[in-house]
Write an enzyme that holds these catalytic residues in place. Sequence first.
Site, PDB file in Angstrom:
ATOM      1  N   ARG A 196       0.858  -1.099   0.280  1.00  0.00           N
ATOM      2  CA  ARG A 196      -0.498   0.269  -0.182  1.00  0.00           C
ATOM      3  C   ARG A 196       0.438   0.985  -0.064  1.00  0.00           C
ATOM      4  O   ARG A 196       0.968   2.363  -0.576  1.00  0.00           O
ATOM      5  CB  ARG A 196      -0.722   0.203   1.674  1.00  0.00           C
ATOM      6  N   LYS A 242      -2.724   7.058   1.092  1.00  0.00           N
ATOM      7  CA  LYS A 242      -2.630   7.375   2.537  1.00  0.00           C
ATOM      8  C   LYS A 242      -1.379   8.099   2.300  1.00  0.00           C
ATOM      9  O   LYS A 242       0.037   7.927   2.877  1.00  0.00           O
ATOM     10  CB  LYS A 242      -2.080   6.427   3.463  1.00  0.00           C
ATOM     11  N   GLU A 273     -16.145   6.768   6.149  1.00  0.00           N
ATOM     12  CA  GLU A 273     -14.870   6.012   6.978  1.00  0.00           C
ATOM     13  C   GLU A 273     -15.114   6.575   7.828  1.00  0.00           C
ATOM     14  O   GLU A 273     -15.627   7.905   8.350  1.00  0.00           O
ATOM     15  CB  GLU A 273     -13.053   5.331   6.541  1.00  0.00           C
TER      16      GLU A 273
HETATM   17  N1  PMP Z   1      -9.056   4.717   6.816  1.00  0.00           N
HETATM   18  C1  PMP Z   1      -7.887   6.286   7.463  1.00  0.00           C
HETATM   19  C2  PMP Z   1      -8.397   7.174   7.098  1.00  0.00           C
HETATM   20  C3  PMP Z   1      -7.038   5.561   7.859  1.00  0.00           C
HETATM   21  O1  PMP Z   1      -5.864   6.443   8.100  1.00  0.00           O
HETATM   22  C4  PMP Z   1      -6.415   3.886   8.197  1.00  0.00           C
HETATM   23  C5  PMP Z   1      -5.645   3.908   8.845  1.00  0.00           C
HETATM   24  N2  PMP Z   1      -4.960   4.096  10.555  1.00  0.00           N
HETATM   25  C6  PMP Z   1      -8.046   3.466   8.841  1.00  0.00           C
HETATM   26  C7  PMP Z   1      -9.036   3.259   7.941  1.00  0.00           C
HETATM   27  C8  PMP Z   1      -7.746   1.578   8.772  1.00  0.00           C
HETATM   28  O2  PMP Z   1      -7.112   1.223   7.739  1.00  0.00           O
HETATM   29  P1  PMP Z   1      -5.827  -0.213   8.472  1.00  0.00           P
HETATM   30  O3  PMP Z   1      -6.693  -1.276   8.760  1.00  0.00           O
HETATM   31  O4  PMP Z   1      -4.411  -0.027   7.138  1.00  0.00           O
HETATM   32  O5  PMP Z   1      -4.618   1.001   9.590  1.00  0.00           O
END
Ligand code: PMP
Length: 285
Positions: free
Chosen positions: A52, A150, A183
């Site tokens: 990622r 990200k 989210e």
């Molecule tokens: N959404 C956002 C905006 C994030 O920054 C994150 C990570 N903290 C997540 C979802 C969750 O992703 P992950 O499970 O890969 O940490």
Amino acid sequence: MALQIWMDGKLVDKENAKVSVYDHGLLYGDGVFEGIRAYSGRIFEADAHIQRLYASAKAIRLTIPMSPADMLAAVEQTVKANHFTDCYIRLLITRGVGNLGLSPVNCLPSIVIIADQIQLYPKEMYEKGMSIITSSVIRNHPNALSARIKSLNYLNNILAKIEAIDAGVPEAVMLNHEGNVAEATADNIFVIQQGVVMTPTTSDGILEGVTRNLILRLCERLNIPAVEKVLQRHDLYVADEFFLTGTGAEVIPVIKIDGRVVGDGVPGPVTKRILEAFHKYVRAG
Ligand code: PMP
């Protein structure tokens, strides 16, 4: 011993781990990052996180001056240097030092790896669940800045987080440009209705969470039906169960949203099964 931070190939003491004020990561939020955990000395879901990271970098036209294998080795080195078995790892790639203009042409990307501890929400909320709100701040339009990147530019999420704090809760749900559920500010969203686990699709303005993807796989293992689908705020209001997932947050139950009590107001049975499976998996695989 001082915490050791990995910076462009060298381990340096935390107080000396500094970036230039001319770094475009600071000047413009120009860069990408990852949040990873180590459990029992193992880098958790390492390949998914590294993949990622490179995908995010590609999307913003940033070439990481290091191979994915070397990047993983550097992450492992940082964790070991600090004698951690369980920790949170923040990996960031900034566009690097340039001049004061926007152009990244003369910047040389910089790599920083931090291994430290993190606790996003109070411990008792993991047992009792938490109250959240829906934010008035909508997720960035995917064709402006895709939520799938990200990036070091989290202002969109920060504004929603401030709204949550103002409302006296630790988290907020963000809707997307179409008004559908995207989210939380740093976590993905899951709801359960009549035994079916549901989470927004990757086209709904979300980061495709590594934890989210693991939860979908765990549901399959546990024979719990799980689907990725467009969700409306109404689906959250009438959910039997509700939880959030993320590397930092892990799995945390939600028991109230916008004043509506979720289910019986306590973490539900399916959530508890998933939580237990998650904690078993991170330790044992
Ligand atoms: N959404 C956002 C905006 C994030 O920054 C994150 C990570 N903290 C997540 C979802 C969750 O992703 P992950 O499970 O890969 O940490």
